[in-house]
Scaffold this active site. Structure first.
Site, PDB file in Angstrom:
ATOM      1  CG  HIS A   5      -7.335   6.876 -11.231  1.00 54.07           C
ATOM      2  ND1 HIS A   5      -8.177   5.923 -11.696  1.00 54.07           N
ATOM      3  CD2 HIS A   5      -7.387   7.833 -12.027  1.00 54.07           C
ATOM      4  CE1 HIS A   5      -8.536   6.453 -12.972  1.00 54.07           C
ATOM      5  NE2 HIS A   5      -8.009   7.614 -12.973  1.00 54.07           N
ATOM      6  NE  ARG A  37     -27.096  12.026 -10.366  1.00 51.84           N
ATOM      7  CZ  ARG A  37     -27.202  10.807  -9.348  1.00 51.84           C
ATOM      8  NH1 ARG A  37     -26.625   9.718  -9.582  1.00 51.84           N
ATOM      9  NH2 ARG A  37     -28.079  11.256  -8.316  1.00 51.84           N
ATOM     10  NE  ARG A  82     -29.970  13.713 -14.375  1.00 54.22           N
ATOM     11  CZ  ARG A  82     -29.616  14.059 -13.052  1.00 54.22           C
ATOM     12  NH1 ARG A  82     -30.739  13.814 -12.306  1.00 54.22           N
ATOM     13  NH2 ARG A  82     -28.648  14.171 -12.703  1.00 54.22           N
ATOM     14  CD  GLU A 142     -34.901  16.423 -10.517  1.00 50.78           C
ATOM     15  OE1 GLU A 142     -34.128  16.043  -9.691  1.00 50.78           O
ATOM     16  OE2 GLU A 142     -34.657  16.767 -11.366  1.00 50.78           O
ATOM     17  CG  ASN A 163     -30.664  12.226  -4.464  1.00 51.18           C
ATOM     18  OD1 ASN A 163     -31.404  11.652  -3.471  1.00 51.18           O
ATOM     19  ND2 ASN A 163     -29.918  12.173  -5.174  1.00 51.18           N
ATOM     20  CG  ASP A 164     -32.741  18.041  -6.991  1.00 49.38           C
ATOM     21  OD1 ASP A 164     -32.074  18.773  -6.025  1.00 49.38           O
ATOM     22  OD2 ASP A 164     -32.025  17.729  -7.956  1.00 49.38           O
ATOM     23  NE  ARG A 171     -28.726  17.111  -3.863  1.00 48.20           N
ATOM     24  CZ  ARG A 171     -28.885  16.624  -5.028  1.00 48.20           C
ATOM     25  NH1 ARG A 171     -29.896  16.717  -5.780  1.00 48.20           N
ATOM     26  NH2 ARG A 171     -28.104  15.624  -5.641  1.00 48.20           N
ATOM     27  CB  CYS A 220     -33.383   7.585 -10.342  1.00 47.25           C
ATOM     28  SG  CYS A 220     -33.647   9.180 -10.652  1.00 47.25           S
TER      29      CYS A 220
HETATM   30  C1  PEP Z   1     -32.302  13.301  -7.272  1.00 46.76           C
HETATM   31  O1  PEP Z   1     -32.540  14.813  -7.421  1.00 46.76           O
HETATM   32  O2  PEP Z   1     -32.865  12.793  -6.881  1.00 46.76           O
HETATM   33  C2  PEP Z   1     -31.601  12.977  -8.615  1.00 46.76           C
HETATM   34  C3  PEP Z   1     -31.535  11.682  -8.615  1.00 46.76           C
HETATM   35  O3  PEP Z   1     -30.787  13.805  -9.367  1.00 46.76           O
HETATM   36  P1  PEP Z   1     -29.313  14.463  -8.795  1.00 46.76           P
HETATM   37  O4  PEP Z   1     -29.042  13.695  -7.561  1.00 46.76           O
HETATM   38  O5  PEP Z   1     -28.536  14.131  -9.835  1.00 46.76           O
HETATM   39  O6  PEP Z   1     -29.684  15.908  -8.543  1.00 46.76           O
HETATM   40 MG    MG Z   2     -31.987  15.922  -9.081  1.00 44.97          MG
END
Ligand code: PEP
Ligand code: MG
Length: 551
Positions: free
Chosen positions: A189, A296, A332, A431, A454-455, A465, A502
């Protein structure tokens, strides 16, 4: 000069003198007592006074910081009113004929270690709330008070083992330049409040208190998580310059509120915000996000001990939709598995969780769970402009199955005469390299694509990752990733659907020009980056950038 590293919890640069906030030492020795009734009464009085103080704190915090941040003090009141915590303290007094201070201290320790052992990082951080409540009761029982952060005489950087939510919220924002804490994480917090109050902070700086003294001069780099103790004048001047530049940059960003995310040659690229919990929507609005590009929803599941009911989910989605008014909110569907674990789902341990049972694969298997979420989403859809997005898509069949289940849920709501919006956009996350490579086929099935870089990066480069040993390979700028993004945008546009990003790469200002040149329609970023990315877009000439693009 000594340089220590911690976790950057709240961006910004602070330069100033340190004030160490020592722990208040209240003695809670075990003492035998004559009258159990007397002791019970003392405890009951302390509880009543604590609730009064907390009501006051909640009111002040609502006025000064915001309603959602102030809610923590409502939670403290609830814990005091709940028979669990107080009941345990009373039980100790009753069974052992001991003083209330000792009983409260034991109960506080028991409960906080219970929270500390929990797997969910959010719940682990709640141990601090228990410590805060126990401390309040002990101060009232013993008539002692800690150093108050509301009565500082000069601007200082506070160093402490940890700060309790009630310490943080009471601070005089003009006098506290920054925080350096030995404990805590990004989700604690104190970190959340520091970000809300825009006070630079670093947490998790191990044994910092043994390395600094009251009055030492320090430089705090809240973005990168560094603290420099007693810097020489050369270093100090360099950081004073950086601080000035940072402030100018922030001012410039703030002036962009209310302006459009549009390139020099008139191309609109929407800048949306990513959120994890309904409360995060306030920061999105404050930073002038044009919509929510990624909610998310799994955080609702992760922050709960049991499966969140349809009603609980409905309320959460409705809150966000109502607050965003006519702006798009893309929610999502559940994306667990991989690095996101949920104990009550009892997903068996796997040797390759990122390649295993996760996200849409779970939803298409546990259809009851999926249908509950879809019902909650559809019911909430009448309160705003909803987009539903399916994660981790690899095949056409997955999209078709997910859409079929959505149709079934719509039918059953119609039969029950429960209203939902007819105007919901359906999209998928791109992704996986598989989805990017068949994006021409997938584009015929949906209203939009949102690229999860990211994925996509981890699956394209075959680099976990989460694994710091191979982190040097994790590179969103890798040509392979950029080519997959470009292909996805082209395929989406051929079918006249919009394409966004995203993943974290959307907030990387060094990539904005490339994405705009490729024809991206939307970038969804953390709230703090909305205005920075808007500024980048406003300085781009898309036509020129496109002509120069070589990937
Ligand atoms: C991603 O994979 O880019 C994504 C936005 O989803 P997360 O980071 O929640 O896996
Ligand atoms: Mg993802």
């Amino acid at each position: 000069m000594m340089k220590l590293r911690g976790i950057g919890a709240s961006k910004g640069i602070a330069i100033g003198k340190v004030l160490i906030k020592k722990q208040c030492n209240i003695t809670t020795d075990k003492k035998s007592i004559q009258s159990i009734d007397n002791e019970m009464e003392r405890l009951e009085d302390a509880k009543k006074q604590a609730i009064e103080q907390l009501k006051q704190l909640q009111d002040n915090a609502t006025k000064n910081i915001g309603e959602s941040e102030a809610r923590i003090f409502e939670v403290h009141q609830m814990i005091l009113q709940d028979e669990d915590f107080m009941g345990r303290a009373k039980e100790i007094i009753q069974n052992e004929a001991v003083n209330a201070e000792y009983a409260v201290s034991c109960t506080g320790k028991e409960y906080s270690s219970l929270f500390k052992e929990m797997e969910d990082p959010y719940m682990r951080e709640r141990a601090a709330d228990i410590v805060d409540i126990s401390k309040r009761l002990l101060e009232l029982l013993t008539n002692q008070q800690d150093l108050s952060l509301s009565e500082l005489t000069e601007p200082v950087i506070i160093a402490a083992k940890d700060l309790l939510p009630s310490d943080t919220v009471k601070i005089d924002q003009k006098k506290v330049l920054g925080f350096i804490l030995e404990e805590g994480g990004k989700m604690s917090h104190s970190s959340i409040l520091a970000r809300t109050m825009k006070i630079p902070a670093i947490v998790g700086v191990q044994s910092v208190l043994s390395k600094i003294q009251d009055g030492d001069e320090v430089i705090l780099d809240g973005e990168n998580g560094y603290v420099m103790i007693t810097p020489n004048s050369e270093v100090k001047n360099e950081w004073l310059k950086k601080q000035k530049e940072y402030k100018i940059k922030l001012n410039r960003f703030n002036q962009l509120k209310g302006t459009k995310s549009i390139t020099k040659d008139g191309v609109v690229v929407k800048v949306n915000a990513n959120i994890g919990m309904p409360e995060d929507v306030d920061a999105a609005i404050e930073n002038d996000a044009e919509g929510i590009g990624l909610f998310r929803s799994e955080f609702l599941y992760m922050n709960s001990k049991t499966m969140p009911s349809e009603e609980k989910q409905f309320k959460a989605y409705k809150t966000v939709l109502e607050k965003m008014k006519d702006k798009m909110v893309i929610i999502r569907t559940l994306d667990v598995g991989g690095d996101k674990e949920i104990a009550y789902l009892q997903i068996p341990k796997e040797s390759n969780p990122f390649l295993g049972y996760r996200a849409i694969r779970i939803c298409l298997d546990k259809t009851d769970l999926f249908k509950t979420q879809l019902r909650a989403l559809l019911r909430a859809s009448i309160y705003g402009k909803l987009g539903i997005m399916f994660p981790m898509i690899c095949t056409l069949e997955e999209v078709q199955k997910a859409k079929k289940i959505l149709e079934e849920v719509k039918k059953s709501l119609q039969n029950e005469k429960i209203p939902f919006s007819e105007d919901i956009e359906i999209g998928i996350m791109i992704e996986t390299p598989a989805a990017a490579m068949i994006s021409d086929i997938l584009a015929k099935e949906v209203d939009f694509f949102s690229i999860g870089t990211n994925d996509l990066t981890q699956y394209t480069i075959a680099v976990d990752r989460m694994n710091s040993q191979v982190a040097y390979l994790y590179n969103t700028h890798h040509l392979s990733v950029l080519r997959l993004i470009q292909k996805t945008i082209e395929n989406g546009h051929k079918e006249n659907i919009w394409v966004g990003i995203c993943g974290e790469a959307a907030a990387d200002p060094t990539l904005t020009k490339i994405f705009v040149a490729m024809g991206i329609d939307e970038l969804s970023v953390n709230s703090g980056s909305v205005l920075e990315i808007r500024q980048m877009i406003q300085n781009i000439n898309k036509k020129e950038s496109k002509a120069k693009l070589k990937i």
